[in-house]
Design a protein around this motif. Structure first.
Motif, short mmCIF file in Angstrom:
data_model
loop_
_atom_site.label_atom_id
_atom_site.label_comp_id
_atom_site.label_asym_id
_atom_site.label_seq_id
_atom_site.Cartn_x
_atom_site.Cartn_y
_atom_site.Cartn_z
N GLY A 343 -32.20 -26.78 23.56
CA GLY A 343 -32.57 -25.39 23.74
C GLY A 343 -31.50 -24.35 23.54
N ALA A 344 -30.23 -24.75 23.42
CA ALA A 344 -29.17 -23.76 23.21
C ALA A 344 -29.30 -23.13 21.82
CB ALA A 344 -27.80 -24.41 23.36
N ALA A 345 -28.95 -21.84 21.73
CA ALA A 345 -28.96 -21.16 20.44
C ALA A 345 -27.91 -21.78 19.52
CB ALA A 345 -28.68 -19.68 20.63
N VAL A 346 -28.23 -21.85 18.23
CA VAL A 346 -27.35 -22.47 17.25
C VAL A 346 -26.79 -21.39 16.32
CG1 VAL A 346 -27.24 -24.12 15.34
CG2 VAL A 346 -28.66 -24.62 17.35
N PRO A 347 -25.48 -21.40 16.04
CA PRO A 347 -24.91 -20.39 15.15
C PRO A 347 -25.57 -20.42 13.77
CG PRO A 347 -23.18 -21.63 16.27
CD PRO A 347 -24.46 -22.32 16.57
N SER A 348 -25.70 -19.26 13.18
CA SER A 348 -26.30 -19.15 11.85
C SER A 348 -25.22 -19.26 10.78
CB SER A 348 -27.00 -17.80 11.71
OG SER A 348 -26.03 -16.75 11.69
N TYR A 359 -26.03 -28.55 9.35
CA TYR A 359 -26.88 -28.65 10.53
C TYR A 359 -27.38 -30.08 10.74
CZ TYR A 359 -26.89 -23.57 10.66
OH TYR A 359 -26.51 -22.25 10.75
N ALA A 360 -27.54 -30.42 12.03
CA ALA A 360 -28.05 -31.74 12.41
C ALA A 360 -29.25 -31.57 13.33
CB ALA A 360 -26.94 -32.57 13.05
N GLY A 361 -29.04 -31.65 14.66
CA GLY A 361 -30.14 -31.56 15.61
C GLY A 361 -30.58 -30.13 15.84
N GLY A 370 -28.34 -34.34 20.11
CA GLY A 370 -26.99 -34.44 20.68
C GLY A 370 -25.98 -33.65 19.87
N ARG A 371 -25.72 -34.13 18.65
CA ARG A 371 -24.83 -33.38 17.76
C ARG A 371 -25.68 -32.37 16.98
NH1 ARG A 371 -21.47 -37.64 14.47
NH2 ARG A 371 -23.52 -38.62 14.31
N VAL A 372 -25.28 -31.13 17.00
CA VAL A 372 -26.14 -30.04 16.52
C VAL A 372 -25.69 -29.51 15.17
CG1 VAL A 372 -26.99 -27.73 17.08
CG2 VAL A 372 -26.71 -29.42 18.90
N ALA A 373 -24.40 -29.41 14.94
CA ALA A 373 -23.90 -28.86 13.67
C ALA A 373 -22.43 -29.24 13.52
CB ALA A 373 -24.06 -27.35 13.63
N THR A 374 -21.95 -29.18 12.27
CA THR A 374 -20.53 -29.36 11.99
C THR A 374 -20.04 -28.14 11.23
OG1 THR A 374 -20.90 -31.74 11.72
CG2 THR A 374 -18.77 -30.88 11.00
N ILE A 393 -14.70 -20.71 15.55
CA ILE A 393 -15.57 -21.29 16.59
C ILE A 393 -15.35 -20.61 17.94
CG2 ILE A 393 -16.11 -23.38 17.91
CD1 ILE A 393 -15.46 -24.99 15.39
N ASP A 394 -14.08 -20.32 18.25
CA ASP A 394 -13.79 -19.72 19.56
C ASP A 394 -14.37 -18.32 19.69
OD1 ASP A 394 -12.47 -22.01 20.34
OD2 ASP A 394 -10.46 -21.26 19.87
N MET A 395 -14.69 -17.68 18.55
CA MET A 395 -15.29 -16.34 18.59
C MET A 395 -16.81 -16.40 18.78
SD MET A 395 -13.18 -14.49 15.50
CE MET A 395 -14.35 -13.12 15.49
N LEU A 396 -17.39 -17.58 18.57
CA LEU A 396 -18.85 -17.69 18.69
C LEU A 396 -19.27 -17.62 20.15
CD1 LEU A 396 -19.48 -20.69 16.25
CD2 LEU A 396 -19.84 -18.26 15.76
#
Length: 418
Positions: A343-348, A359-361, A370-374, A393-396
């Motif tokens: 349910g967590a939002a995924v970066p675009s 993108y993965a899950g 489990g693993r959502v993106a690389t 990544i730290d800015m997301l």
């Protein structure tokens, strides 16, 4: 123009689809089943399961697919290549028999021992009593490997006798006759070689990669499917790379041919550099994830052409970049790997631009696995590439979790030389 089918749903398959899309010969890449994050121009997801073998054959026939590339291991071990070939379809991957190199660790150990290919001492057992009798001959730490597929999580390194006893009791309570491979522990640096193997034993090798299996910084916590990777592994040097190919990869491909089950497809050789030289840790019969996400962007040229030549038994001349280091960091759901929370939002794509995101899950823009993106980038050194990816990544603003030290060994090596 050609149509390609990729089988699988994760970030690895996203990276494969992008690589085929760069080919001037390829017009459309179908991914079955893919995921909602794969929105690139030229990529189309089809809701056919990776294990629905007859459905995939029907899909390839219906869509007049010119080439199928299998991304993940399960359809390979189920025999998808054999079915496609019986239907007259062109597919890149090993037969069901050859896929045992990943599908059965005991099969692999037998091949390695029979052909004197360097690896750890091991024994295969299939009962609690047998395991208890044999494990004491290996000392501590000892490596315990579930024989079949385990999604990259089937290996335990036990560091105390109590841990060994608890593992064996748990395994054989639930599965009284399961095969278990017990191995001596090998100390050293691990890395991965990806070899694209064609008919008649022709092959090409990708740049070295190193992944990070443990969940937390400093290689702490449980094993995962992989929390990040980088490539090439410059600090190991070309001599180690060539030695591993000569002593591990080529003899294994030759051995499989000798055994009457020639290997065609992606051979992933997990290697450990010990004091006695490179040794085999394991084989997989497909690209690794997340290694594919940092290896494939380095390919320069027409990937479709290379695979076409390999299937035809012709020796390709692929080109790989040599200027930069690529670093990829996996974003995972909270609670991964034990109990990932959806349910967590995924970066675009725009959120991470100009970096690459595979993108993965993902489902409807939310975490669905489990693993959502690389997230992947590159730089003239591992240090610079690491800084670039973490600065982004730290800015997301994300609830997704990640390690903060991917490529740390390469960075440490570079800093020593300064």
């Amino acid at each position: 123009m050609k149509k390609v089918l990729i089988i699988g749903s994760g970030a690895r398959e996203h990276a494969l689809a992008q690589t085929f899309c760069r080919s001037e010969q390829v017009e459309t890449v179908l991914v079955a089943p893919g995921n909602d994050g794969m929105q690139d121009i030229g990529i189309q997801c089809i809701a056919t399961s990776a294990t629905d073998l007859s459905g995939l054959v029907d899909l390839a026939l219906r869509e007049k697919v010119d080439l199928t590339f299998v991304g993940n291991e399960e359809p390979l071990t189920l025999g998808i290549v054999d079915l496609f070939q019986q239907a007259g379809l062109r597919i890149f991957g090993p037969s069901k028999l050859a896929a045992q190199l990943e599908g059965s660790k005991s099969f692999t150990k037998n091949i390695l021992q029979q052909y004197n290919i360097p690896t750890a001492r091991s024994v295969t057992v299939s009962s609690l009593r047998e395991a208890q009798q044999q494990v004491g001959t290996f000392g501590i730490p000892v490596v315990l490997k579930y024989d079949g597929l385990a999604l990259g999580k089937g290996v335990t390194i036990a560091t105390t006798q109590e841990e060994v006893a608890a593992y064996l009791q748990d395994l054989y309570t639930h599965n009284p006759e399961d095969k278990l491979v017990i191995e001596s522990y090998m100390a050293g640096v691990e890395f991965s070689i990806f070899s694209l193997v064609g008919e008649n034993g022709v092959m090409v090798h990708a740049p070295l990669a190193q992944d990070h299996k443990r969940r937390y910084d400093g290689d702490k916590g449980p094993n995962t499917g992989g929390m990040g990777a980088y490539s090439p592994v410059r600090w190991l040097g070309d001599e180690v790379y060539q030695q591993a190919i000569k002593t591990l990869v080529v003899p294994t491909v030759n051995a499989m041919a000798q055994e009457g089950m020639p290997f065609v497809g992606v051979l992933y050789t997990g290697v450990i550099l010990t004091d006695e030289g490179p040794k085999v840790v394991e084989f997989n019969v497909r690209f690794g994830d997340p290694e594919a996400q940092v290896v494939l962007p380095q390919f320069q040229g027409d990937f479709y052409q290379v695979i076409d030549e390999l299937i035809g038994g012709r020796q390709p001349q692929p080109r790989w970049q040599t200027k930069d280091v690529y670093v990829g960091v996996v974003l995972a759901a909270s609670g991964y790997p034990q109990s990932p929370v959806k349910g967590a939002a995924v970066p675009s794509v725009d959120d991470v631009s100009p970096l690459i995101i595979n993108y993965a899950g993902v489902k409807a823009g939310k975490a669905n696995g489990g693993r959502v993106a690389t997230i992947v980038t590159h730089g003239s050194s591992a240090t610079l590439a690491q800084q670039k990816v973490y600065n982004k990544i730290d800015m997301l603003k994300t609830e997704l979790q990640y390690r903060h030290d991917i490529a740390y060994q390469a960075v440490q090596s570079e800093n020593k030389r300064i």
